[in-house]
Design a protein around this motif. Structure first.
Motif, short mmCIF file in Angstrom:
data_model
loop_
_atom_site.label_atom_id
_atom_site.label_comp_id
_atom_site.label_asym_id
_atom_site.label_seq_id
_atom_site.Cartn_x
_atom_site.Cartn_y
_atom_site.Cartn_z
N ALA A 44 0.98 1.28 2.21
CA ALA A 44 -0.40 1.76 1.58
C ALA A 44 -0.79 3.05 2.58
O ALA A 44 -1.68 3.66 1.94
CB ALA A 44 -1.39 0.50 1.74
N ALA A 45 -0.47 3.08 3.71
CA ALA A 45 -1.11 4.25 4.11
C ALA A 45 -0.09 5.45 4.11
O ALA A 45 -0.13 6.46 4.71
CB ALA A 45 -1.06 3.96 5.81
N CYS A 46 0.83 5.69 3.20
CA CYS A 46 1.95 6.31 2.95
C CYS A 46 1.90 6.72 1.56
O CYS A 46 2.97 6.88 0.81
CB CYS A 46 3.18 6.09 3.50
N PRO A 47 0.72 7.46 1.24
CA PRO A 47 0.89 7.98 -0.37
C PRO A 47 1.58 9.26 -0.33
O PRO A 47 1.99 9.74 0.55
CB PRO A 47 -0.60 8.42 -0.63
N PRO A 48 2.37 9.32 -1.62
CA PRO A 48 2.15 8.80 -2.54
C PRO A 48 2.91 7.48 -3.12
O PRO A 48 3.14 7.25 -4.32
CB PRO A 48 2.45 9.85 -3.72
N LEU A 49 3.36 6.78 -2.20
CA LEU A 49 4.19 5.61 -2.39
C LEU A 49 3.44 4.51 -3.31
O LEU A 49 2.10 4.41 -3.03
CB LEU A 49 4.70 4.81 -1.04
N ASP A 50 4.34 3.91 -4.22
CA ASP A 50 3.70 2.78 -4.93
C ASP A 50 3.80 1.41 -4.34
O ASP A 50 4.52 1.39 -3.38
CB ASP A 50 4.55 2.49 -6.26
N THR A 51 2.40 0.84 -3.96
CA THR A 51 2.32 -0.35 -3.39
C THR A 51 2.73 -1.25 -4.16
O THR A 51 2.59 -1.28 -5.61
CB THR A 51 0.94 -0.40 -2.84
N ASN A 52 3.21 -2.47 -3.88
CA ASN A 52 3.73 -3.66 -4.49
C ASN A 52 2.59 -4.51 -3.79
O ASN A 52 1.92 -4.39 -2.90
CB ASN A 52 5.17 -3.81 -4.27
N SER A 53 2.70 -5.79 -4.50
CA SER A 53 1.95 -6.98 -4.07
C SER A 53 2.29 -7.28 -2.68
O SER A 53 3.57 -7.26 -2.08
CB SER A 53 1.88 -8.00 -4.73
N LEU A 54 1.48 -7.84 -1.73
CA LEU A 54 1.96 -8.27 -0.48
C LEU A 54 2.94 -9.41 -0.61
O LEU A 54 3.80 -9.55 0.20
CB LEU A 54 0.51 -8.93 0.26
N TYR A 55 2.71 -10.46 -1.60
CA TYR A 55 3.76 -11.24 -1.83
C TYR A 55 5.40 -10.69 -1.99
O TYR A 55 6.07 -11.17 -1.56
CB TYR A 55 3.31 -11.98 -3.03
N MET A 56 5.28 -9.50 -2.72
CA MET A 56 6.64 -8.82 -2.79
C MET A 56 7.17 -8.55 -1.47
O MET A 56 8.38 -8.71 -1.40
CB MET A 56 6.38 -7.53 -3.78
N ASN A 57 6.30 -7.98 -0.71
CA ASN A 57 6.66 -7.32 0.78
C ASN A 57 7.21 -8.70 1.58
O ASN A 57 8.09 -8.59 2.08
CB ASN A 57 5.68 -6.61 1.45
N LEU A 58 6.43 -9.92 1.35
CA LEU A 58 6.79 -10.99 2.05
C LEU A 58 8.16 -11.38 1.51
O LEU A 58 9.23 -11.91 2.20
CB LEU A 58 5.93 -12.06 1.83
#
Length: 188
Positions: A44-58
């Protein structure tokens, strides 16, 4: 594939080495489930990266931990590479996303994360690295050209996801980049 920063090529091929003056508290390795929220925050702190859900990162930090890597400095997550081995392509590592925090830039963190992943048993059969890059993402193009040089392997591109046909105009086209074939670097 997305990246929020560029990377310098390693001098002389080989495994990217620690930079002089780099804090000894830097650790690169596979993620733990407890790292999922920090990975989410880093992206989230690295635009322009697409953020996924926190669940996806888990899920990435658990189910895909063998093919993801993170860099921590003083316990803080400062770099992340996510990827997987596609079920029908056991000799391919598909790199999904690269994120490097601002204070970690210029330390060749992305290539060092990839090198860590490639050193693992899960990647013993990998001979190709694949990713997708939008045509205007100069940082990603620079990083993957550098990785191709480091691996002494060709880089090829082909159409993958079209802006209109696949994204219905909501995202730029993604070009499939294939690096390889290559041998596992001897220094790993």
């Amino acid at each position: 594939m997305e990246t929020a920063q560029s990377d310098r090529p390693a001098k002389g091929g080989g495994l990217p080495q620690k930079d002089a003056g780099e804090p000894s508290s830097l650790h690169i390795g596979p993620p733990l489930s407890e790292d999922g929220a920090a990975v989410h925050d880093l992206i989230a702190a690295c635009p322009p990266l697409d953020t996924n859900s926190l669940y996806m990162n888990l899920i990435q930090t658990t189910h895909f931990a063998d093919t993801c890597a993170l860099a921590k400095e003083d316990g803080e997550v400062i770099g992340w590479v996510s990827g997987h081995i596609p079920p029908n392509e056991p000799d391919v590592f598909f790199l999904w996303q690269v994120a490097v925090g601002e204070k970690a830039r210029g330390k060749r963190i992305p290539k060092r994360l990839v090198a860590d992943i490639f050193s693992r048993e899960a990647c013993r059969n990998v001979k190709y690295l694949k990713t997708t890059i939008t045509p205007d993402n100069e940082a990603s193009w620079g990083l993957f050209k550098s990785i191709a040089r480091w691996l002494d392997a060709p880089l090829n591109e082909s159409e993958f996801f079209d802006k209109e046909r696949h994204f219905k105009g909501r995202h730029d086209s993604e070009i499939l980049v294939t690096i390889g074939p290559f041998e596992r670097p001897a220094s790993l």
